[in-house]
Write a protein that holds these residues in place. Sequence first.
Motif, PDB file in Angstrom:
ATOM      1  N   GLU A  31       0.851  -1.186   0.000  1.00 17.26           N
ATOM      2  CA  GLU A  31       0.000   0.000   0.000  1.00 17.26           C
ATOM      3  C   GLU A  31       0.888   1.237   0.000  1.00 17.26           C
ATOM      4  O   GLU A  31       1.840   1.336   0.776  1.00 17.26           O
ATOM      5  CB  GLU A  31      -0.906   0.008   1.236  1.00 17.26           C
ATOM      6  N   THR A  33       0.927   5.784  -1.233  1.00 10.47           N
ATOM      7  CA  THR A  33       0.238   6.940  -1.769  1.00 10.47           C
ATOM      8  C   THR A  33       1.201   8.104  -1.869  1.00 10.47           C
ATOM      9  O   THR A  33       2.221   8.136  -1.166  1.00 10.47           O
ATOM     10  CB  THR A  33      -0.974   7.334  -0.903  1.00 10.47           C
ATOM     11  N   ARG A 190      -2.332   5.962 -10.877  1.00  9.20           N
ATOM     12  CA  ARG A 190      -2.474   6.483  -9.511  1.00  9.20           C
ATOM     13  C   ARG A 190      -1.521   5.738  -8.566  1.00  9.20           C
ATOM     14  O   ARG A 190      -0.356   5.565  -8.870  1.00  9.20           O
ATOM     15  CB  ARG A 190      -3.931   6.394  -9.060  1.00  9.20           C
ATOM     16  N   ASN A 191      -2.047   5.314  -7.414  1.00 10.46           N
ATOM     17  CA  ASN A 191      -1.208   4.603  -6.446  1.00 10.46           C
ATOM     18  C   ASN A 191      -1.639   3.137  -6.333  1.00 10.46           C
ATOM     19  O   ASN A 191      -1.573   2.534  -5.269  1.00 10.46           O
ATOM     20  CB  ASN A 191      -1.271   5.277  -5.069  1.00 10.46           C
TER      21      ASN A 191
END
Length: 310
Positions: A31, A33, A190-191
């Motif tokens: 994960e 961002t 995106r991420n």
Amino acid sequence: MRAAAAALADALDPDSRARLATTLDDPAYREWTYLPGPRDGAILADMTEPQRDLALALLDTGCSATSRHSARAVIDLDIVRRQLGGGNPQPGDDRFWWRVIGDPARDDAWAWRVNGHHLAIHVTVVGDDITVTPSFFGSEPATVLSGPRQGLRVLTAEEDLARDLLATLDADQQAIAVTSDEAPDDILTRNDPVADDSVIARGIARADLRPDQQERLAALVQHYFGRTPDAAARDAWDRATRAGLDEIRFAWAGGLERGQRHYYSVLGPTFLLEYDNTQDDANHIHSVWRDLREDFGGDLLAAHYNASAH
């Protein structure tokens, strides 16, 4: 890297050390961002000056001589961004988090990351081999328009090298390379934990470029690869070469003039580069390098797990 990660962990107090550390089987490992907001890990803002020096020393081990300056500039620019936005952050209030994943002193396979607004560096180590993606550098503003840092540009080559290539394209080539008059609002992947290259326009293939244009395309790709230590950059280029350089494709979207919203991608069999400068009246850069096989260790970790008992 092992020495730098261990030195940072040893220098932190027990609470910060606990926030720094996790394991490779942590569900949050993939994960990430590049948006503002808190992350897991030990935050730079809470570190003493000696601890900050050790944290930045670890960051440096994952960067080339050039990109370590860019990475530190992104960190510094976040203070400028918050000041220009009306806040009053003080020097040292840096909202970037360090994470060490696994035990660098004992584990053959381990990882570390530095993550905050507009900076995301992910390094996976297996023995003497490393992977270095996702690699995200951003700049808000792209050019500082006011204040004591007026005129500062942190990410120059990411735009300038692409424009150098774009300017050499003839009308027929440009008709293929420019896939839309409108640029997307952000990088398209995106991420996402896994980069989906199916969302990327194909643009013009390297095989359809003149030799001088091919050199410009190579310079752009190697600039992104060159964010990392030399050995990792060479490995990324070697794998791209073996997969077929003529399969690399360059696509542009948006305006062609400086100051207009614009985006580009470079897609090869092994990698994806994305760049946009669209937000805040085209004064806000995102740039990312994704490895289509080795993000977060990818094939390197898979081979390690297949060969080792766990």
